[in-house]
Structures are given as structure tokens and as C-alpha cells.
Design an enzyme around this catalytic site. Sequence first.
Site, PDB file in Angstrom:
ATOM      1  CE  LYS A  48      -0.291  -0.452   5.041  1.00  0.00           C
ATOM      2  NZ  LYS A  48      -1.051  -1.071   6.139  1.00  0.00           N
TER       3      LYS A  48
ATOM      4  NE  ARG B 268      -6.717   0.212  11.232  1.00  0.00           N
ATOM      5  CZ  ARG B 268      -5.474   0.111  10.789  1.00  0.00           C
ATOM      6  NH1 ARG B 268      -4.694   1.170  10.803  1.00  0.00           N
ATOM      7  NH2 ARG B 268      -4.996  -1.030  10.355  1.00  0.00           N
TER       8      ARG B 268
ATOM      9  CE1 TYR C 227      10.913  32.054   3.689  1.00  0.00           C
ATOM     10  CE2 TYR C 227      11.291  29.682   3.622  1.00  0.00           C
ATOM     11  CZ  TYR C 227      11.007  30.868   2.977  1.00  0.00           C
ATOM     12  OH  TYR C 227      10.834  30.884   1.621  1.00  0.00           O
TER      13      TYR C 227
ATOM     14  CG  MET D 155       8.362  24.139  -1.138  1.00  0.00           C
ATOM     15  SD  MET D 155       7.517  25.188  -2.334  1.00  0.00           S
ATOM     16  CE  MET D 155       6.438  26.128  -1.272  1.00  0.00           C
TER      17      MET D 155
HETATM   18  C1  LIG Z   1      -0.207  -1.893   6.903  1.00  0.00           C
HETATM   19  C2  LIG Z   1      -0.697  -3.231   7.315  1.00  0.00           C
HETATM   20  C3  LIG Z   1       0.184  -4.316   7.429  1.00  0.00           C
HETATM   21  C4  LIG Z   1       1.686  -4.153   7.365  1.00  0.00           C
HETATM   22  O1  LIG Z   1       2.130  -3.622   8.584  1.00  0.00           O
HETATM   23  P1  LIG Z   1       3.709  -3.354   8.843  1.00  0.00           P
HETATM   24  O2  LIG Z   1       3.765  -2.906  10.249  1.00  0.00           O
HETATM   25  O3  LIG Z   1       4.112  -2.292   7.885  1.00  0.00           O
HETATM   26  O4  LIG Z   1       4.394  -4.638   8.589  1.00  0.00           O
HETATM   27  C5  LIG Z   1      -0.359  -5.564   7.676  1.00  0.00           C
HETATM   28  N1  LIG Z   1      -1.702  -5.727   7.819  1.00  0.00           N
HETATM   29  C6  LIG Z   1      -2.567  -4.691   7.756  1.00  0.00           C
HETATM   30  C7  LIG Z   1      -4.014  -4.939   7.951  1.00  0.00           C
HETATM   31  C8  LIG Z   1      -2.098  -3.407   7.503  1.00  0.00           C
HETATM   32  O5  LIG Z   1      -2.956  -2.379   7.450  1.00  0.00           O
END
Ligand SMILES: *Cc1c(COP(=O)(O)O)cnc(C)c1O
Length: 376
Positions: free
Chosen positions: A43, A141, A264, A317
Site C-alpha cells: 500500500k 478500526r 525563515y 520548501m
Molecule cells: C499496513 C498493514 C500491514 C503491514 O504492517 P507493517 O507494520 O508495515 O508490517 C499488515 N496488515 C494490515 C491490515 C495493515 O494495514
Amino acid sequence: MMPADLPDSAAFGATLTIDLDALISNWRLLGKRAGTEASAVVKADAYGIGIEPAVTALAKAGCKSFFVAHVSEAIRARKVAPDATIYVLNGLLPGAAETFAAHGLSPVLGSHEELLEWASFRQTGAQVRPAALHVDTAMNRLGLWPGEGLNLARERSGVIAAAGIGLVMSHFASSEVETDPANARQIAAFAEIAAALPEVPASLKNSSGHFLKDCPSYQLTRPGYALYGGNPTPGQPNPMKPVVGLEATIIQTREVEAGTQVGYNGRWTAKGKRKLATICLGYADGYPRNGSWTDTSTGGSVLIDGVSCPFVGSVSMDLIIIDVTDAPADAAKRGASVTLIGGPLDLETVGGGAKTIGYEILTSLGRRYQRRYIGG
Ligand SMILES: *Cc1c(COP(=O)(O)O)cnc(C)c1O
């Protein structure tokens, strides 16, 4: 495209090097450690390193399952991994089932509503791949409550069967903290769910989960951060190989007298005569502005010939000013390169300097760097 006569280092302010062999080696190490199949969580553009190169390299190395957050990410992964199982962690949004079917994607179903919608889509005769079922054992969640999951699992011909579930999973809330009692509670809650669905493969471990004691690996693990070189065992030596390196170029140097205010809003004041250098990257490249080093707060740093040189003043920036007084003069001059990520400046150290975590440093990596992929 670059004009042929302009060297890359002059066309870009900074160079991001991504070692795909290290990525593959990290994936293999985690699978070996778990003693089961490891997937890859890709992701957020593969945590910033680029989803297409990451998925291509991992699929070639034998990785068969990938996890993304969004359908749009899954479609990108599908283009370079035509046979892989691609799970979408954010699940099924209303009316999205057709898109999942069209690209052969697997939703991670996390509510009774999602299960029902997917099951009724399947009943229309649509050709779909198996979905995953997410049970929430701590996060509050995404996912079914454990009790709800158990009830549904015990209805033998109920909605779980109708939804065609090929994986049951849960996600750790604090697996990087080995001593957190939540880990044992989550392990126990998930064991009950997995036992209620004995014919369905199960998945629990994220990166840090691979290093927890007394945690079963089940049939699939889901590492993300550790694949990209992040330390899954914070405070202990990092078992992973670094994947990402970041170098920037010095544009100017100058000497300033005691009392000189820099950057800045003049938020940093020289306490004595100092030699400063300006490097060409900034918050527009994803380097957090919270890495600014002011009179009242510490921030980030770079390495020049192994010498740590702190930032001074606000991260701008496109630019950061650094104090190079302690660096060798011939290594701290116009055109020279400095290290922002690499060696002792690992992801955790960089994250700490910017008052955040290594995960955020990775996933914010800028789009404007020259990106060099090696290996794979
Ligand atoms: C992001 C995620 C992972 C990976 O987690 P890491 O800590 O980056 O290894 C695994 N399972 C779910 C459901 C996630 O959202």
C-alpha cells in the site's frame, strides 16, 4: 526526459536509491523466519518506493499475494502481477464489487454489510476470486468484532460460506512493543476465530509480528515496513537490509558569525562562528518540516564523510540549511553530496529527528527525486 548534455546530479536536487535485491532478501528472510508463506504489503506506493518496481521484483522472486489499501493501488499492482492474489485492505465500498471482479481483486471484508453485499454479488454468478475476512481483535478500526466473527463462522452454511472466504485475518495494534499485554490478548482472540474456520487459511503477523514470541505464523504473513528496511524490533539491532538511500547536493556554503539568525523567521541563532551549507531538498520533497532545528528544538541531520551535521533553522520548501563546521572542508563544498538516509541515519533515526516514525518518512518520500533502482 533529460537533455542529453545535463548530468543527472545537476538536474535533480537529490537522489533516492532503491535496492530491489535488498527488498527481495528481506521478503525471503521474513518468510523463512515465519516458516510459512509471506505476502507483501505494498500500500501507499509500496511505502513510497514505487508499487510497480516493488511488485514486479517481488512477484519475480516468488511472492504470490499482495495487500494494498485502495482499489486504485490494486489495479496498478495487477498490471505488473497478472497472476497474483491482490487483497484490498479497505474492503468493499458500496457498488464496487464489479470493479473487483473486472480486475480479479479480493476485498478484505470487514463488516456484516460488506459480507452480505459480496455474497449477493457472487450469487449473481459473477466470476470473482476468494475474498478475505477481517476480524478486529484490538484496533477498533476495521473488521468484525471477534464475537460477531465467531457467530458467523459457526453458521456453517451462512454468509461466510456464501461470500467465498479464502483468508481470515487480524491486525496487531502494538506488535513492535514486545512486552505489551495486548499482543497476547490478540493472539488468543485470533486463535479462537481461526479455530472456528479450520478450512480457511489464516494471517496475523505484520512486520513486527514475525519477531513476537508465542505467535503462530498460520498460513500467510503480511509484512510491510520491514520489507523496506524498517526495523521491526525497535531498540534492538535491525535484522533487515536497508532498501532506501537518500543523498542531496550542496549548492552553497558560507561562514556566519555568532548571533547570526538563519532561515525563515530566524528561528536558529549561531552560538559562535559556524560554516553553513545549503542542500537542495525540502518539505516539498517529503522531508517533514518538523525536522527543523531551532533555538528551542532539535531536528534532523545529515552525514558528510561519516560526520553528523545538524540542520539549522526551518526546513524550507526546496532547501535545508546544515551546519558543516565539523565536516572535512573538501567534503563539505559546493557540488558535494550529503547523506540524508543511509548508514547510521536509518529510518528510525530520521523519523525520530523529525518527531515522527520511520513509516511516515518512507511513505512521504518525494516524487521529485531522481530515483535509481538497483537490482531486482
Ligand atoms: C499496513 C498493514 C500491514 C503491514 O504492517 P507493517 O507494520 O508495515 O508490517 C499488515 N496488515 C494490515 C491490515 C495493515 O494495514
